[in-house]
Design an enzyme around this catalytic site. Structure first.
Site, PDB file in Angstrom:
ATOM      1  N   HIS A  76       0.844  -1.182   0.000  1.00  0.00           N
ATOM      2  CA  HIS A  76       0.000   0.000   0.000  1.00  0.00           C
ATOM      3  C   HIS A  76       0.887   1.242   0.000  1.00  0.00           C
ATOM      4  O   HIS A  76       1.787   1.378   0.837  1.00  0.00           O
ATOM      5  CB  HIS A  76      -0.926  -0.004   1.219  1.00  0.00           C
ATOM      6  N   PHE A 304     -12.948  -7.045  11.373  1.00  0.00           N
ATOM      7  CA  PHE A 304     -13.079  -5.780  12.100  1.00  0.00           C
ATOM      8  C   PHE A 304     -14.388  -5.118  11.666  1.00  0.00           C
ATOM      9  O   PHE A 304     -14.489  -4.585  10.558  1.00  0.00           O
ATOM     10  CB  PHE A 304     -11.882  -4.872  11.804  1.00  0.00           C
ATOM     11  N   ASP A 306     -16.890  -2.820  10.751  1.00  0.00           N
ATOM     12  CA  ASP A 306     -17.040  -1.408  10.446  1.00  0.00           C
ATOM     13  C   ASP A 306     -18.296  -1.201   9.611  1.00  0.00           C
ATOM     14  O   ASP A 306     -19.252  -1.968   9.729  1.00  0.00           O
ATOM     15  CB  ASP A 306     -15.790  -0.885   9.730  1.00  0.00           C
ATOM     16  N   ASP A 383     -10.760 -10.071   5.909  1.00  0.00           N
ATOM     17  CA  ASP A 383     -11.186  -8.687   6.129  1.00  0.00           C
ATOM     18  C   ASP A 383     -10.324  -7.720   5.316  1.00  0.00           C
ATOM     19  O   ASP A 383     -10.831  -6.833   4.627  1.00  0.00           O
ATOM     20  CB  ASP A 383     -11.101  -8.345   7.612  1.00  0.00           C
ATOM     21  N   ASP A 388     -10.134  -3.916   0.920  1.00  0.00           N
ATOM     22  CA  ASP A 388      -9.456  -3.409  -0.281  1.00  0.00           C
ATOM     23  C   ASP A 388     -10.359  -3.539  -1.504  1.00  0.00           C
ATOM     24  O   ASP A 388     -10.420  -2.634  -2.350  1.00  0.00           O
ATOM     25  CB  ASP A 388      -8.150  -4.181  -0.513  1.00  0.00           C
TER      26      ASP A 388
END
Length: 419
Positions: A76, A304, A306, A383, A388
């Site tokens: 990244h 995670f 979100d 995840d 991504d």
């Protein structure tokens, strides 16, 4: 007597702790346990078993095709990568750890009221940490989560502000609110500031103060205490629990039907980012922070929860939304933190990704093929991949082919420090 002496030597060397760690059953993750309860208790968002099976095969094929692994973290463009071979005493690697800690502390609430327009909050900076960014053509406007990363990178590289140093950002005298506002200054065309700026400043003061008061002023100091406390055999889940216990702003918990539900999104992502950043290049190296080959204990963590991953899970037909919820999401109205719908979305996502992971492992056993080069596929890796993928779909870089997908509905809008 020889047996007694051997036991004494084992105790001295800490070997019994290592043996016990391997023999005793793994501790259950309270995030997964409470998510399973909340998923059933809310009974709103549903998991589509057929969707899980189809999507798991697609995700596995994509991970293989893209050679997606924990090492992908290093690709990244805005990530500051540790030097290799890994040495946690290296000053640069200590900076990387503090950088990861602050980003994870502030990794919340990036959705915009001006989504899809140039006026949304963004940060103008170079295209990558490693580039010199000397020309206007080498600069771009970063939005969403990447606006946070770009702002901190810009402060370190261009402005000479030691913004990731806990002793600096915890001090109102050395780092006044106005300076933090400057660090997060928006691009010229933005009509918004970074969401929850006051709350972000409060989090910085809190976590920085705790690191300075108790852990020698660094995330490395916190990890040193973690290793001391667990005799160098602490697992990723042990570290997550220690983070949640130590820092109130990482303690993402709510209640459903009188029972506590542990989400711990940022506590888990802090540990996962630490794991991925220092992930060894091959099986010949042990992870420098976690025990076992290449940090295998990451398997204990969940995804995670979100607002972005539930969106892609629904798009992949892994999750099914009740019509009333779909209609509500299209209105763009706020979904309160702790509401039945909000908890259902996040809990269902945790349980669903765990089911995807199990199906992927079943497929691998059936094929008698492992995941060479990436370690055993975990909910963490899934995840990372799904997040991504969602971002690439959002900006039009990719679309899902080969399987049936559902409408890409808007993310749920919950304005909170918890995610």
């Amino acid at each position: 007597m020889r047996w007694c002496r051997r036991v004494f030597l084992l105790l001295q060397a800490g070997s019994l702790a290592r043996i016990a760690n391997r023999i005793l059953p793994k501790q259950p993750n309270p995030v997964l346990e409470s998510a399973e309860f909340a998923y059933k208790a809310t009974n709103l968002v549903q998991i589509n078993v057929q969707g899980v099976n189809i999507a798991a095969k697609h995700i596995l094929q994509s991970i293989r095709t893209d050679a997606y692994s924990p090492r992908t973290w290093r690709t990244h463009p805005l990530h500051i990568c540790p030097h290799e071979p890994h040495d946690v005493a290296n000053p640069h690697n200590k900076l990387v750890l503090d950088w990861i800690f602050l980003i994870s502390s502030l990794n919340f609430s990036f959705w915009s009221e001006k989504e899809g327009t140039p006026e949304r909050y963004g940060v103008e900076w170079r295209g990558a940490w490693e580039s010199n960014g000397g020309t206007e053509s080498g600069r771009k406007v970063w939005t969403g989560y990447w606006s946070l990363v770009a702002a901190l990178d810009r402060a370190l590289a261009d402005d000479g502000i030691p913004i990731t140093n806990p002793s600096f950002y915890s001090s109102e005298a050395r780092c006044p609110d106005s300076l933090i506002e400057y660090v997060f200054r928006p691009a010229k065309q933005s009509a918004e500031t970074i969401p929850l700026l006051r709350e972000r400043i409060a989090v910085m003061r809190q976590v920085g103060g705790i690191l300075c008061d108790k852990f020698n002023g660094s995330y490395q100091g916190f990890l040193d205490e973690f290793h001391r406390r667990y005799n160098n055999v602490g697992t990723a889940l042990d570290l997550v629990k220690m983070v949640a216990e130590t820092f109130p702003s990482f303690r993402d918990e709510t209640c459903i039907d009188g029972r506590k539900v542990y989400i711990w999104k940022r506590a888990q992502i802090l540990v996962a980012e630490t794991w991925a950043a220092f992930y060894p290049p091959s099986d010949h190296f042990q992870h420098p922070i976690f025990p076992g080959p290449r940090g295998a204990e990451i398997q204990q963590l969940t995804m995670f929860a979100d607002y972005r991953v539930p969106q892609i899970l629904h798009h992949l037909r892994i999750l099914s939304y009740p019509p009333a919820l779909t209609s509500f999401l299209h209105t763009g109205k706020m979904l309160p933190y702790g509401s039945q719908e909000e908890v259902s979305l996040r809990a269902a996502s945790i349980v669903a990704v765990e089911q995807v992971r199990k199906e992927i492992l079943r497929l691998q056993r059936e094929e008698k093929v492992g995941s060479e080069g990436v370690g055993e596929i975990s909910s963490v890796l899934i995840d990372f991949y799904l997040w991504d993928l969602a971002k690439r779909i959002e900006i039009g870089q990719e679309r899902i082919n080969g399987i049936s997908t559902a409408e890409l509905v808007p993310v749920h809008r919950t304005r909170s420090i918890w995610y």
